[in-house]
Design a protein around this motif. Structure first.
Motif, PDB file in Angstrom:
ATOM      1  N   ASN A 122      61.064  62.771  57.522  1.00  0.00           N
ATOM      2  CA  ASN A 122      61.944  63.892  57.825  1.00  0.00           C
ATOM      3  C   ASN A 122      61.755  65.063  56.869  1.00  0.00           C
ATOM      4  OD1 ASN A 122      63.267  63.179  60.226  1.00  0.00           O
ATOM      5  ND2 ASN A 122      64.606  61.785  59.123  1.00  0.00           N
ATOM      6  N   LYS A 123      61.013  64.860  55.784  1.00  0.00           N
ATOM      7  CA  LYS A 123      60.710  65.950  54.856  1.00  0.00           C
ATOM      8  C   LYS A 123      59.546  66.811  55.339  1.00  0.00           C
ATOM      9  CE  LYS A 123      62.553  63.714  50.799  1.00  0.00           C
ATOM     10  NZ  LYS A 123      62.274  63.010  49.567  1.00  0.00           N
ATOM     11  N   CYS A 124      58.832  66.329  56.313  1.00  0.00           N
ATOM     12  CA  CYS A 124      57.707  67.103  56.850  1.00  0.00           C
ATOM     13  C   CYS A 124      58.261  68.283  57.643  1.00  0.00           C
ATOM     14  CB  CYS A 124      56.847  66.226  57.755  1.00  0.00           C
ATOM     15  SG  CYS A 124      55.392  67.090  58.402  1.00  0.00           S
ATOM     16  N   PRO A 125      57.709  69.466  57.415  1.00  0.00           N
ATOM     17  CA  PRO A 125      58.168  70.622  58.198  1.00  0.00           C
ATOM     18  C   PRO A 125      58.037  70.346  59.698  1.00  0.00           C
ATOM     19  CG  PRO A 125      56.712  71.309  56.420  1.00  0.00           C
ATOM     20  CD  PRO A 125      56.661  69.813  56.456  1.00  0.00           C
ATOM     21  N   ILE A 126      59.037  70.756  60.444  1.00  0.00           N
ATOM     22  CA  ILE A 126      59.084  70.491  61.886  1.00  0.00           C
ATOM     23  C   ILE A 126      57.818  70.975  62.592  1.00  0.00           C
ATOM     24  CG2 ILE A 126      60.307  71.070  64.024  1.00  0.00           C
ATOM     25  CD1 ILE A 126      62.897  71.091  62.316  1.00  0.00           C
ATOM     26  N   ASP A 127      57.320  72.126  62.209  1.00  0.00           N
ATOM     27  CA  ASP A 127      56.144  72.682  62.884  1.00  0.00           C
ATOM     28  C   ASP A 127      54.842  71.971  62.528  1.00  0.00           C
ATOM     29  OD1 ASP A 127      56.350  73.747  60.261  1.00  0.00           O
ATOM     30  OD2 ASP A 127      55.063  75.431  60.821  1.00  0.00           O
ATOM     31  N   LYS A 128      54.890  71.016  61.601  1.00  0.00           N
ATOM     32  CA  LYS A 128      53.676  70.289  61.196  1.00  0.00           C
ATOM     33  C   LYS A 128      53.645  68.841  61.704  1.00  0.00           C
ATOM     34  CE  LYS A 128      52.159  73.513  58.267  1.00  0.00           C
ATOM     35  NZ  LYS A 128      50.837  73.940  57.965  1.00  0.00           N
ATOM     36  N   ARG A 129      54.693  68.384  62.328  1.00  0.00           N
ATOM     37  CA  ARG A 129      54.804  66.981  62.738  1.00  0.00           C
ATOM     38  C   ARG A 129      53.790  66.575  63.803  1.00  0.00           C
ATOM     39  NH1 ARG A 129      61.419  66.739  62.878  1.00  0.00           N
ATOM     40  NH2 ARG A 129      61.678  66.724  60.607  1.00  0.00           N
ATOM     41  N   ASN A 130      53.305  67.526  64.563  1.00  0.00           N
ATOM     42  CA  ASN A 130      52.321  67.224  65.613  1.00  0.00           C
ATOM     43  C   ASN A 130      50.916  67.671  65.241  1.00  0.00           C
ATOM     44  OD1 ASN A 130      54.071  65.967  67.499  1.00  0.00           O
ATOM     45  ND2 ASN A 130      54.897  67.976  68.001  1.00  0.00           N
ATOM     46  N   VAL A 131      50.742  68.098  64.010  1.00  0.00           N
ATOM     47  CA  VAL A 131      49.434  68.551  63.535  1.00  0.00           C
ATOM     48  C   VAL A 131      48.686  67.358  62.943  1.00  0.00           C
ATOM     49  CG1 VAL A 131      48.254  70.044  61.868  1.00  0.00           C
ATOM     50  CG2 VAL A 131      50.317  70.865  63.046  1.00  0.00           C
ATOM     51  N   VAL A 132      47.416  67.213  63.299  1.00  0.00           N
ATOM     52  CA  VAL A 132      46.574  66.170  62.704  1.00  0.00           C
ATOM     53  C   VAL A 132      45.922  66.798  61.472  1.00  0.00           C
ATOM     54  CG1 VAL A 132      44.594  64.645  63.028  1.00  0.00           C
ATOM     55  CG2 VAL A 132      46.151  65.093  64.948  1.00  0.00           C
ATOM     56  N   PRO A 133      46.302  66.332  60.266  1.00  0.00           N
ATOM     57  CA  PRO A 133      45.742  66.946  59.067  1.00  0.00           C
ATOM     58  C   PRO A 133      44.262  66.618  58.881  1.00  0.00           C
ATOM     59  CG  PRO A 133      47.301  65.202  58.481  1.00  0.00           C
ATOM     60  CD  PRO A 133      47.267  65.291  59.970  1.00  0.00           C
ATOM     61  N   THR A 134      43.586  67.445  58.168  1.00  0.00           N
ATOM     62  CA  THR A 134      42.173  67.238  57.862  1.00  0.00           C
ATOM     63  C   THR A 134      41.977  65.846  57.255  1.00  0.00           C
ATOM     64  OG1 THR A 134      41.968  69.593  57.433  1.00  0.00           O
ATOM     65  CG2 THR A 134      40.221  68.169  56.567  1.00  0.00           C
TER      66      THR A 134
END
Length: 152
Positions: free
Chosen positions: A22-34
């Motif tokens: 829940n600490k992850c920014p909402i706009d990053k939850r669906n991003v696949v990180p490098t």
């Protein structure tokens, strides 16, 4: 004492996992990180699905999650393979919390033997403890993901 230990371990790991994701920014939850093949939503769904499998399926208890969750979140799945829209973040988090109550309802069955399994668990209590270990693994992975996502 055993019941206290099993549920304390499970609750501690699940609380830490939910707090962390829940600490992850909402706009990053669906991003696949490098460097990763999945996003944060996958990890949350994966923990949900694997917990159900480890505890309920291996103990021959009924499943409650929708069948399509297996296609989305089971071992060896990844977000790039999704052919359908995954459930929402809010739904999966709510299901994780509900799953805790279902697991706690097993408090009188911790010593019930289970069939031979890949976890080498002898009873339901050991299945629940194996889930705690799985959560701990994902806490480490998710911590790294969130750090990368915040920097990207």
């Amino acid at each position: 004492m055993r019941e206290e230990f099993v549920f304390h371990s499970f609750n501690k790991q699940q609380d830490a996992f939910i707090d962390l994701v829940n600490k992850c920014p909402i706009d990053k939850r669906n991003v696949v990180p490098t460097g990763f093949e999945t996003n944060l939503l996958w990890h949350v769904g994966h923990v949900l699905v694997v917990t159900e499998f480890h505890v309920f399926c291996l103990a021959d208890l009924p499943r409650v999650l929708p069948e399509n969750y297996q296609n989305l979140f089971a071992y060896r799945t990844k977000t790039s393979d999704w052919t359908e829209e995954p459930p929402t973040w809010e739904l999966i988090i709510a299901q994780l919390k509900e799953q805790r109550y279902l697991i706690h309802e097993l408090k009188d069955k911790l010593e019930v033997p289970v069939k031979e399994n890949f976890l080498k668990a002898d009873n339901i209590g050991e299945l629940i403890l194996s889930t705690s270990e799985h959560l701990a693994t994902h806490i480490g992975v998710v911590s790294a993901m969130i750090k990368i996502l915040k920097d990207e």
